[in-house]
Design an enzyme around this catalytic site. Structure first.
Site, PDB file in Angstrom:
ATOM      1  N   HIS A 275     -10.882  73.286  34.180  1.00  0.00           N
ATOM      2  CA  HIS A 275     -11.489  72.193  33.581  1.00  0.00           C
ATOM      3  C   HIS A 275     -12.708  71.557  34.102  1.00  0.00           C
ATOM      4  CE1 HIS A 275     -11.200  67.666  32.715  1.00  0.00           C
ATOM      5  NE2 HIS A 275     -11.847  67.600  34.115  1.00  0.00           N
ATOM      6  N   GLU A 276     -13.066  71.876  35.451  1.00  0.00           N
ATOM      7  CA  GLU A 276     -14.555  71.577  35.890  1.00  0.00           C
ATOM      8  C   GLU A 276     -15.462  72.448  35.486  1.00  0.00           C
ATOM      9  OE1 GLU A 276     -14.754  68.788  37.522  1.00  0.00           O
ATOM     10  OE2 GLU A 276     -12.473  68.337  37.775  1.00  0.00           O
ATOM     11  N   HIS A 279     -16.840  71.455  32.005  1.00  0.00           N
ATOM     12  CA  HIS A 279     -17.816  70.230  31.932  1.00  0.00           C
ATOM     13  C   HIS A 279     -19.202  70.990  31.909  1.00  0.00           C
ATOM     14  CE1 HIS A 279     -15.338  66.753  32.176  1.00  0.00           C
ATOM     15  NE2 HIS A 279     -14.891  67.007  33.405  1.00  0.00           N
ATOM     16  N   GLU A 355     -13.723  64.262  29.337  1.00  0.00           N
ATOM     17  CA  GLU A 355     -12.677  64.860  30.084  1.00  0.00           C
ATOM     18  C   GLU A 355     -11.647  65.375  29.282  1.00  0.00           C
ATOM     19  OE1 GLU A 355     -12.709  65.009  33.312  1.00  0.00           O
ATOM     20  OE2 GLU A 355     -14.524  63.858  33.741  1.00  0.00           O
TER      21      GLU A 355
END
Length: 416
Positions: A275-276, A279, A355
């Site tokens: 997920h990070e 970004h 997000e």
């Protein structure tokens, strides 16, 4: 002026009472009946005591947010007279404009810090009372002093630029100031991982070599130019869990809190890291900067007109000489605070979109919906976060989709 301040206090009291009634009423965190007993139901992975604490803590934090912002606005208005005195002190001490700015900013920032310190200390004690904070009083003061010094330095630079631009272009300063802010934002974003973050935290290479290899493999697939993964000693400050990828270009850093290493399983950690990395891979950092720059363009234009109108209409009442007067700084800060509060829903709406995109990227990279569900169940449990939030809170404070929404999204992949 006396009537004005009495009216201001009365308005704040009515506002505060209305908020207290709202946040203390009924069940603000109710989930849909059809989700009871599912993986999104907090009763399936949290104890009743943990759920009660999470909801209580959320009420307190939200109430503190909605009360502290207008309180800060009121303090800025109340300090206009004091700002005049600080300007006189700075002018008596020094003739050089630069030194006057330094003295004024130091005095004004110190006073604001002292007046608003009780709010920070209250929230610090609340986190301790709820078992989230492990921070000692000495560490609290150390971080607070660092914040103060960085704030003084940053404000001094901004005021210097503002006065220079205002003098050079009195009728277009908002445009030039906006243009100057762009490289400043990029510079701060670039140096944060390697200069600012290490001022507060101790970073070390990740000791778990197997996990490190898996994370770097994910990074390579995400085209992140990193050959190292860092763990940061956050357990000296908190029991909560987190991880992130920040910085731009070659300064990108992959960081895990030591708490997440202790409390999550490797497959859960990998979904969080994917997920990070999403970004970074989808350029969310740059999109956020562009969005912020576009929003600030409107903000600078509005601030210019509001500032000029305020000075011309009411400046003489407080003894403000004009737009370039140092004593007018509280007015500019007041306008910025109001605009920041008013634009919070737009900023959070954008943040929730990226997000969700990062969640989608994580599933594309790992395809492990079950691990993601377990990871966010742990996050809710360890961070004492309710799985859902009232609409008002989500608009003004919700930078992420709710945990309930994220678990429901991950369930799609779990079922596959």
């Amino acid at each position: 002026m006396k009537r004005f301040y009495i009216g201001l206090v009365a308005t704040f009291c009515v506002y505060a009472i209305a908020l207290i009634i709202y946040f203390l009423k009924g069940n603000l965190f109710k989930i849909p009946l059809e989700l009871i007993g599912t993986s999104a139901d907090p009763h399936t992975f949290m104890t009743t005591q943990e759920i009660t604490k999470a909801e209580s803590l959320s009420r307190i934090r939200s109430l503190a947010f909605f009360l502290s912002t207008p309180l800060q606005m009121g303090v800025l208005l109340a300090l206009l007279g004091t700002a005049i005195k600080f300007r006189r002190i700075a002018e008596r001490l020094f003739r050089a404009s630069f030194l006057q700015i330094v003295v004024f900013v130091l005095l004004f920032t110190l006073l604001m810090d002292v007046l608003l310190l009780p709010i920070d200390y209250f929230l610090f004690k609340i986190d301790q009372a709820y078992g989230l904070s492990t921070e000692t009083l000495a560490l609290f003061w150390s971080d607070h002093c660092k914040d103060f010094l960085i704030n003084v330095l940053g404000t001094t630079v901004i005021v210097l630029i503002f006065k220079g631009v205002l003098k050079w272009s009195p009728n277009r300063w908002w445009l030039w100031f906006w243009l100057v802010s762009i490289p400043l934002i990029l510079f701060v974003t670039f140096i944060q991982p390697v200069v600012l973050d290490p001022l507060y935290h101790d970073f070390q290479p990740l000791q778990n070599q197997e996990l490190k290899a898996q994370i770097l493999q994910l990074a390579a697939r995400s085209q992140i130019p990193a050959d190292q993964v860092y763990e940061v000693n956050m357990s000296e400050r908190t029991q909560t869990i987190n991880a992130y990828v920040n910085g731009i270009g070659g300064n990108a850093r992959i960081v895990l809190w030591d708490t997440i290493l202790k409390k999550l399983q490797p497959d859960e950690i990998l979904t969080v890291m994917a997920h990070e990395m999403g970004h970074y891979a989808e350029r969310h950092i740059y999109l956020g900067i562009v969005y912020g720059i576009a929003l600030s363009f409107i903000g600078f234009w509005l601030a210019f007109h509001a500032y000029r109108s305020f000075i011309r209409r009411w400046g003489s009442i407080w003894g403000i000489r004009g737009e370039s007067d140092l004593a007018a700084l509280p007015i500019l800060l007041l306008i910025v605070t109001i605009m920041s509060f008013a634009s919070a829903p737009a900023q959070n709406a954008f943040s929730r979109v990226i997000e969700h995109r990062a969640d989608a990227y994580a599933m594309k990279m790992t395809g492990d919906g079950n691990a993601a569900i377990r990871a966010f169940q742990h996050i809710a449990k360890e961070n004492l976060s309710p799985v859902t939030q009232p609409k008002l809170v989500q608009w003004f404070r919700g930078s992420h989709p709710t945990i309930l929404e994220r678990i429901l999204y991950f369930e799609q992949f779990d079922k596959r």
